[in-house]
Write a protein that holds these residues in place. Structure first.
Motif, mmCIF file in Angstrom:
data_model
loop_
_atom_site.group_PDB
_atom_site.id
_atom_site.type_symbol
_atom_site.label_atom_id
_atom_site.label_comp_id
_atom_site.label_asym_id
_atom_site.label_seq_id
_atom_site.Cartn_x
_atom_site.Cartn_y
_atom_site.Cartn_z
ATOM 1 N N SER A 24 29.831 34.891 33.061
ATOM 2 C CA SER A 24 28.613 35.371 33.147
ATOM 3 C C SER A 24 28.683 36.564 32.235
ATOM 4 O O SER A 24 29.290 36.812 31.472
ATOM 5 N N GLY B 241 32.403 35.995 37.559
ATOM 6 C CA GLY B 241 31.239 36.828 37.952
ATOM 7 C C GLY B 241 30.890 37.774 37.061
ATOM 8 O O GLY B 241 31.788 38.561 36.196
ATOM 9 N N SER C 259 32.655 41.434 35.377
ATOM 10 C CA SER C 259 33.871 41.350 35.516
ATOM 11 C C SER C 259 34.820 41.681 34.444
ATOM 12 O O SER C 259 34.341 41.614 33.094
ATOM 13 N N ALA D 180 35.817 37.190 40.780
ATOM 14 C CA ALA D 180 34.810 38.259 40.583
ATOM 15 C C ALA D 180 35.448 39.506 41.469
ATOM 16 O O ALA D 180 36.526 39.702 41.595
#
Length: 257
Positions: free
Chosen positions: A147, A165, A168, A181
């Motif tokens: 992400s 996530g 991170s 995450a």
């Protein structure tokens, strides 16, 4: 198909049906395959090897020299496969003497502002989120999703079908098929939605779950846990991949939350 406002070095090899927009700069020792689209202000430098059907948005810089003080000007490459999308201001550096090349495979989406450093290997079907940064010699296996704003330390490996996530940062390897995450980064479960979308059978998902249950909940030594996975979980290429990934990890794997 080449704008009169672009510069293309006479030594560059350009394939068929290639669009090169205004203010692009194409250096010597560059090879660009068929059906690529370079929008305005794309820079492709010495050592770039680009396949077919890629799209480069404005500001992308491909095959700049490594941001590594050990780099001594050796001849290296940045190799791009087919049907990738590089959004605005993506940077891909070429390799160093360590591996000689940086590689981005096929069908990847590299989002705005992402950085792919020297000697990185990105597989196929990956998504690299906005402003995510991959340090030198990172490996990203197929179909991984990172992400936005993820920071990956040099030499780390990200497994296939992983979801990392946003925001991170990791200095350890992230094994396949999981979600990672939190701060500090941790294993937070299987990437079940992603696995289902990719057509994984329910029995395979259950077996992967059981493998991670042994890996993360058993108190034995890691080598013993890996042997338990091999004996207690039905064999498959997915289970073999997990065991091999953990066994060969050089930085160690992330731990549960």
């Amino acid at each position: 198909m080449i704008s009169p406002l672009a510069y293309v070095n006479p030594e560059a090899k350009i394939g068929k049906n290639v669009e090169i927009g205004p203010f692009c700069y194409i250096d010597k020792n560059v090879e660009i395959g068929d059906n690529n689209v370079l929008m305005n202000s794309v820079t492709v430098l010495d050592g770039a090897r680009i396949g077919e059907g890629n799209t480069f948005f404005p500001g992308a810089v491909i095959s700049a020299i490594p941001q590594d003080l050990k780099f001594a000007g050796e001849e290296t490459t940045a190799e791009i496969g087919n049907h990738n999308t590089f959004r605005e201001n993506v940077t891909v550096n070429r390799g160093t003497a360590a591996k000689g090349r940086t590689v981005v495979g096929n069908n990847n989406l590299i989002m705005e502002g992402a950085h792919v450093a020297h000697d990185v290997f990105v597989g196929n079907g990956c998504i690299i989120g906005n402003t995510t940064k991959l340090a030198g010699e990172v490996i990203v296996d197929d179909f991984a999703i990172l992400s936005a704003c993820v920071l990956v330390h040099q030499f780390c490996r990200i497994g296939s079908y992983v979801m990392v996530g946003g925001g991170s940062r990791t200095s350890q390897d992230i094994p396949p098929f999981i979600m990672a995450a939190r701060e500090p980064i941790a294993f937070v479960g299987l990437n079940i939605v992603g696995l289902r979308r990719r057509g994984f059978d329910k029995n395979i998902i259950d077996n992967i779950h059981n493998a991670y249950r042994i890996l993360y909940q058993n108190t034995k030594l890691q080598a013993e846990r890996l042997e338990l996975i091999k004996t207690e979980v039905p064999q498959s290429k997915e289970i073999d991949y997990i065991v091999d990934f953990v066994k060969t990890s050089k930085r160690g794997i992330i731990q549960p939350a």
